[in-house]
Design a protein around this motif. Sequence first.
Motif, mmCIF file in Angstrom:
data_model
loop_
_atom_site.group_PDB
_atom_site.id
_atom_site.type_symbol
_atom_site.label_atom_id
_atom_site.label_comp_id
_atom_site.label_asym_id
_atom_site.label_seq_id
_atom_site.Cartn_x
_atom_site.Cartn_y
_atom_site.Cartn_z
ATOM 1 N N MET A 176 1.066 18.160 5.424
ATOM 2 C CA MET A 176 0.956 16.725 5.710
ATOM 3 C C MET A 176 0.998 15.910 4.429
ATOM 4 N N THR A 177 1.341 14.627 4.581
ATOM 5 C CA THR A 177 1.147 13.689 3.478
ATOM 6 C C THR A 177 0.162 12.633 3.948
ATOM 7 N N GLU A 178 -0.536 12.056 2.980
ATOM 8 C CA GLU A 178 -1.616 11.119 3.312
ATOM 9 C C GLU A 178 -1.818 10.157 2.150
ATOM 10 N N GLY A 179 -2.661 9.172 2.400
ATOM 11 C CA GLY A 179 -2.830 8.105 1.428
ATOM 12 C C GLY A 179 -3.897 8.368 0.384
ATOM 13 N N GLY A 180 -4.427 9.567 0.333
ATOM 14 C CA GLY A 180 -5.438 9.875 -0.669
ATOM 15 C C GLY A 180 -6.790 10.181 -0.061
ATOM 16 N N TYR A 181 -6.873 10.079 1.272
ATOM 17 C CA TYR A 181 -8.157 10.338 1.933
ATOM 18 C C TYR A 181 -8.230 11.724 2.574
ATOM 19 N N GLY A 182 -7.190 12.523 2.410
ATOM 20 C CA GLY A 182 -7.256 13.909 2.863
ATOM 21 C C GLY A 182 -6.782 14.138 4.291
ATOM 22 N N ASN A 229 10.661 4.993 -0.675
ATOM 23 C CA ASN A 229 10.469 4.099 -1.833
ATOM 24 C C ASN A 229 9.076 4.161 -2.439
ATOM 25 N N GLN A 230 8.104 4.694 -1.695
ATOM 26 C CA GLN A 230 6.734 4.730 -2.221
ATOM 27 C C GLN A 230 6.562 5.730 -3.358
ATOM 28 N N LEU A 231 7.534 6.614 -3.548
ATOM 29 C CA LEU A 231 7.372 7.614 -4.605
ATOM 30 C C LEU A 231 7.347 7.004 -5.993
ATOM 31 N N TYR A 287 3.403 16.302 9.234
ATOM 32 C CA TYR A 287 3.107 14.965 9.771
ATOM 33 C C TYR A 287 2.401 14.121 8.717
ATOM 34 N N PRO A 288 2.512 12.798 8.822
ATOM 35 C CA PRO A 288 1.632 11.932 8.025
ATOM 36 C C PRO A 288 0.286 11.797 8.704
ATOM 37 N N ILE A 289 -0.756 11.601 7.914
ATOM 38 C CA ILE A 289 -2.088 11.306 8.469
ATOM 39 C C ILE A 289 -2.135 9.822 8.857
ATOM 40 N N TRP A 290 -2.554 9.579 10.066
ATOM 41 C CA TRP A 290 -2.800 8.209 10.516
ATOM 42 C C TRP A 290 -4.253 8.145 10.992
ATOM 43 N N ALA A 291 -4.984 7.159 10.476
ATOM 44 C CA ALA A 291 -6.389 6.981 10.882
ATOM 45 C C ALA A 291 -7.153 8.305 10.842
ATOM 46 N N MET A 292 -6.929 9.036 9.757
ATOM 47 C CA MET A 292 -7.643 10.282 9.470
ATOM 48 C C MET A 292 -7.427 11.375 10.508
ATOM 49 N N THR A 293 -6.314 11.277 11.217
ATOM 50 C CA THR A 293 -5.999 12.342 12.163
ATOM 51 C C THR A 293 -4.480 12.498 12.254
ATOM 52 N N ASP A 310 -0.508 13.854 -1.496
ATOM 53 C CA ASP A 310 -0.486 12.386 -1.485
ATOM 54 C C ASP A 310 0.961 11.904 -1.277
ATOM 55 N N GLY A 311 1.110 10.916 -0.417
ATOM 56 C CA GLY A 311 2.448 10.464 -0.039
ATOM 57 C C GLY A 311 3.276 9.908 -1.185
ATOM 58 N N ASN A 312 2.641 9.436 -2.247
ATOM 59 C CA ASN A 312 3.410 8.901 -3.380
ATOM 60 C C ASN A 312 3.629 9.943 -4.486
ATOM 61 N N PHE A 344 7.406 15.107 11.697
ATOM 62 C CA PHE A 344 7.649 13.676 11.898
ATOM 63 C C PHE A 344 7.388 12.975 10.576
ATOM 64 N N SER A 345 8.190 11.952 10.286
ATOM 65 C CA SER A 345 7.969 11.148 9.086
ATOM 66 C C SER A 345 8.409 9.719 9.370
ATOM 67 N N ARG A 346 7.546 8.769 9.063
ATOM 68 C CA ARG A 346 7.939 7.368 9.243
ATOM 69 C C ARG A 346 8.625 6.833 7.996
ATOM 70 N N SER A 347 7.983 7.031 6.839
ATOM 71 C CA SER A 347 8.512 6.386 5.629
ATOM 72 C C SER A 347 9.054 7.376 4.600
ATOM 73 N N GLY A 348 9.256 8.626 4.981
ATOM 74 C CA GLY A 348 10.032 9.546 4.143
ATOM 75 C C GLY A 348 9.250 10.571 3.338
ATOM 76 N N SER A 349 7.966 10.362 3.117
ATOM 77 C CA SER A 349 7.222 11.312 2.275
ATOM 78 C C SER A 349 7.126 12.686 2.927
ATOM 79 N N THR A 350 6.785 12.715 4.195
ATOM 80 C CA THR A 350 6.653 14.009 4.876
ATOM 81 C C THR A 350 8.023 14.673 5.004
ATOM 82 N N GLU A 351 9.049 13.854 5.165
ATOM 83 C CA GLU A 351 10.406 14.420 5.225
ATOM 84 C C GLU A 351 10.769 15.083 3.890
HETATM 85 C C1 LIG Z 1 -0.464 3.633 10.816
HETATM 86 C C2 LIG Z 1 -0.846 4.319 9.530
HETATM 87 C C3 LIG Z 1 -2.142 4.792 9.351
HETATM 88 C C4 LIG Z 1 -2.492 5.473 8.174
HETATM 89 N N1 LIG Z 1 -3.763 5.965 8.051
HETATM 90 C C5 LIG Z 1 -4.090 6.697 6.937
HETATM 91 C C6 LIG Z 1 -5.394 7.280 6.801
HETATM 92 O O1 LIG Z 1 -6.248 7.181 7.671
HETATM 93 N N2 LIG Z 1 -5.674 7.979 5.668
HETATM 94 C C7 LIG Z 1 -4.753 8.151 4.680
HETATM 95 O O2 LIG Z 1 -5.054 8.804 3.671
HETATM 96 N N3 LIG Z 1 -3.507 7.600 4.775
HETATM 97 C C8 LIG Z 1 -3.156 6.891 5.879
HETATM 98 N N4 LIG Z 1 -1.891 6.353 5.991
HETATM 99 C C9 LIG Z 1 -0.920 6.570 4.897
HETATM 100 C C10 LIG Z 1 0.067 7.676 5.222
HETATM 101 O O3 LIG Z 1 -0.587 8.856 5.622
HETATM 102 C C11 LIG Z 1 0.944 8.005 3.987
HETATM 103 O O4 LIG Z 1 1.560 6.849 3.519
HETATM 104 C C12 LIG Z 1 1.967 9.082 4.304
HETATM 105 O O5 LIG Z 1 2.444 9.653 3.108
HETATM 106 C C13 LIG Z 1 3.173 8.536 5.083
HETATM 107 O O6 LIG Z 1 4.055 9.594 5.375
HETATM 108 P P1 LIG Z 1 5.567 9.346 5.824
HETATM 109 O O7 LIG Z 1 6.252 8.638 4.661
HETATM 110 O O8 LIG Z 1 6.116 10.714 6.056
HETATM 111 O O9 LIG Z 1 5.561 8.505 7.039
HETATM 112 C C14 LIG Z 1 -1.524 5.656 7.139
HETATM 113 C C15 LIG Z 1 -0.230 5.152 7.321
HETATM 114 C C16 LIG Z 1 0.113 4.498 8.504
HETATM 115 C C17 LIG Z 1 1.534 3.988 8.679
#
Ligand SMILES: Cc1cc2nc3c(=O)[nH]c(=O)nc-3n(C[C@H](O)[C@H](O)[C@H](O)COP(=O)(O)O)c2cc1C
Length: 223
Positions: A169-175, A25-27, A138-144, A204-206, A68-75
Amino acid sequence: MKFGNQSDSQTQVVGMIAGQPIRANQLTRSDSTWQNGYGTPSDGNDTNSQNKPTRKLTKDAKSIIIYFSRSGSTELLASKIAKQTDADILEIVVKNPYSGNYKKTLARANSERESANYPELDMNVPDLSQYKTVYLGYPIWAMTLSHPMTEFLTDYGSRLSNKKIAPFMTEGGYGQGDSVDRIKQILKSQGATNDTFTKALVVDGNKVNKADERVDHWVKDVK
Ligand SMILES: Cc1cc2nc3c(=O)[nH]c(=O)nc-3n(C[C@H](O)[C@H](O)[C@H](O)COP(=O)(O)O)c2cc1C
């Protein structure tokens, strides 16, 4: 603002992977409402509340997408790579899925990271010897790396010896953070040797729905 609204994650079909719908849904969120992924809900079952974990394994494929994907973007990104490559596909599945609620997921992820206690997996991993290239997503979590990928590499890294590794990978904009270095470290610690790495694909995940051209170029580079 619709953060935490579970129902839209149930309805928004944004693509297909191995014959099953992808919901992310974040798209539809603009950068300001998406807030770098902060608050993004999921279906509460790591993309699988209405799907079986994705598994496409054939005899002849020379490449495989493991993600792995939690919310669908990486999938969704994995599905785009699959279209361009005909690779096999294996979704990483944890025994206890992450919550649909973002804050609960964040709290769990923080505690897992602080204790280095990563989630137990619930999947059969096939013999990977037929594959020359492994696309790791994979999605980025806490920059890793997000923790299910950390656990997967810890458990099965030795099977990735002598392969070309293509991280996406997908991420929130922080790389990409230090995620690719982490993959290298874990593989080394598991005794994998001779693996070579391609440039990473970072989206970017969106905005995964707007990434077709980048995916196309990246896949050509990887091949
Ligand atoms: C626990 C958690 C930690 C996250 N930490 C970061 C982060 O450090 N930097 C970033 O850019 N995005 C971060 N995100 C955002 C995700 O990387 C982003 O929403 C990603 O597209 C999710 O992918 P998914 O839909 O495949 O799960 C975080 C998301 C979660 C759930």
